[in-house]
Design a protein around this motif. Sequence first.
Motif, PDB file in Angstrom:
ATOM      1  N   LEU A 108       0.834  -1.207   0.000  1.00  0.00           N
ATOM      2  CA  LEU A 108       0.000   0.000   0.000  1.00  0.00           C
ATOM      3  C   LEU A 108       0.867   1.254   0.000  1.00  0.00           C
ATOM      4  N   ALA A 109       1.882   1.295   0.856  1.00  0.00           N
ATOM      5  CA  ALA A 109       2.755   2.464   0.915  1.00  0.00           C
ATOM      6  C   ALA A 109       3.475   2.683  -0.410  1.00  0.00           C
ATOM      7  N   LYS A 110       3.944   1.605  -1.028  1.00  0.00           N
ATOM      8  CA  LYS A 110       4.637   1.737  -2.312  1.00  0.00           C
ATOM      9  C   LYS A 110       3.703   2.269  -3.396  1.00  0.00           C
ATOM     10  N   MET A 111       2.454   1.860  -3.354  1.00  0.00           N
ATOM     11  CA  MET A 111       1.481   2.383  -4.321  1.00  0.00           C
ATOM     12  C   MET A 111       1.230   3.873  -4.101  1.00  0.00           C
ATOM     13  N   LEU A 112       1.168   4.287  -2.845  1.00  0.00           N
ATOM     14  CA  LEU A 112       0.916   5.695  -2.534  1.00  0.00           C
ATOM     15  C   LEU A 112       2.094   6.578  -2.951  1.00  0.00           C
ATOM     16  N   PHE A 113       3.310   6.043  -2.889  1.00  0.00           N
ATOM     17  CA  PHE A 113       4.480   6.822  -3.298  1.00  0.00           C
ATOM     18  C   PHE A 113       4.498   7.091  -4.801  1.00  0.00           C
ATOM     19  N   LYS A 114       3.726   6.358  -5.555  1.00  0.00           N
ATOM     20  CA  LYS A 114       3.656   6.584  -6.999  1.00  0.00           C
ATOM     21  C   LYS A 114       2.840   7.824  -7.350  1.00  0.00           C
ATOM     22  N   ILE A 115       2.109   8.352  -6.371  1.00  0.00           N
ATOM     23  CA  ILE A 115       1.306   9.546  -6.590  1.00  0.00           C
ATOM     24  C   ILE A 115       2.211  10.774  -6.566  1.00  0.00           C
ATOM     25  N   GLU A 116       2.107  11.594  -7.563  1.00  0.00           N
ATOM     26  CA  GLU A 116       2.933  12.794  -7.645  1.00  0.00           C
ATOM     27  C   GLU A 116       2.637  13.735  -6.479  1.00  0.00           C
ATOM     28  N   GLY A 117       3.679  14.202  -5.818  1.00  0.00           N
ATOM     29  CA  GLY A 117       3.524  15.129  -4.711  1.00  0.00           C
ATOM     30  C   GLY A 117       3.573  14.484  -3.341  1.00  0.00           C
ATOM     31  N   VAL A 118       3.644  13.157  -3.280  1.00  0.00           N
ATOM     32  CA  VAL A 118       3.706  12.463  -1.991  1.00  0.00           C
ATOM     33  C   VAL A 118       5.161  12.394  -1.532  1.00  0.00           C
TER      34      VAL A 118
END
Length: 286
Positions: A108-118
Amino acid sequence: MALRLCRGCAGRFTRPCVISSKSVSGRGKNDSLSGKRWFSVLSRSPVGHGHRMSVDTPISQQFRRSMFIQTQDTPNPNSLKFLPGQDVLGEMRTLDCPNIEAAGASTLAKMLFKIEGVKSVFLGPDFLTITRTTEDLEWTLIKPHVFATVMDFFASGLPVVSENAFSGSAAEADYGDDTETVQMILELLDTRIRPTVQEDGGDIEFVAFTGGVVQLRMQGSCSNCPSSTATLKHGIQNMLQFYVPEVESVEEVTTEVDEVNDQEYQKMEKKLEELRQKSHDNKENT
């Protein structure tokens, strides 16, 4: 006896004997009842104070009908707390991911890091906190991607973290020679302080107790928070000294990863400022 404590980090622990969970009333100007913003999840049309997200399959559609995500402001203007309405890690567990390298144990964390600006991701018992790279990046641009990512992940049924995610974490702490005093400190942290700090999307991690000094690591929204120093000195330190006379002071410690992240963040801020100045100069010249 319930006590409504002040909005910010500082002033939370002035009276240690009456610490309790607080209401979030008044935090969100969009919801006069709870202070939280609600998001339902079926289509992209606005509903109430949130947005409904599109679905792809009957299974995910059925799941998303029952999933409501709330957002909650934190004392850190660059951090936002997301509550999916179900356990994330559960059992008072937390996982701090200041960068994508530290997110190896969590899909989940790795997926969220793919979001620009995180910039960083923090996973809590029933919430997750996202810290953005800069205040110039509006939350309205980040939140829809976080909603979609969180809903897709929980619909997949995958575990939030791997089985060995927390192995060895307790061994990193230095209990020193006075294990009885350390146990008292840990009990206060777990029962009186951490629950309140987690309500603001962060956490504190015990590092060591040596020479009367308690060393703590700030996590989630507490990391780089403008109020973190006041929280340590006027809040946590006062409470620990009230119950544990052996405590002389409380200090924040950072890891090499934290220092590298701060350096990279400062470089990025400097570069953005140079780009803004260059753009301003070009407009004046034209």
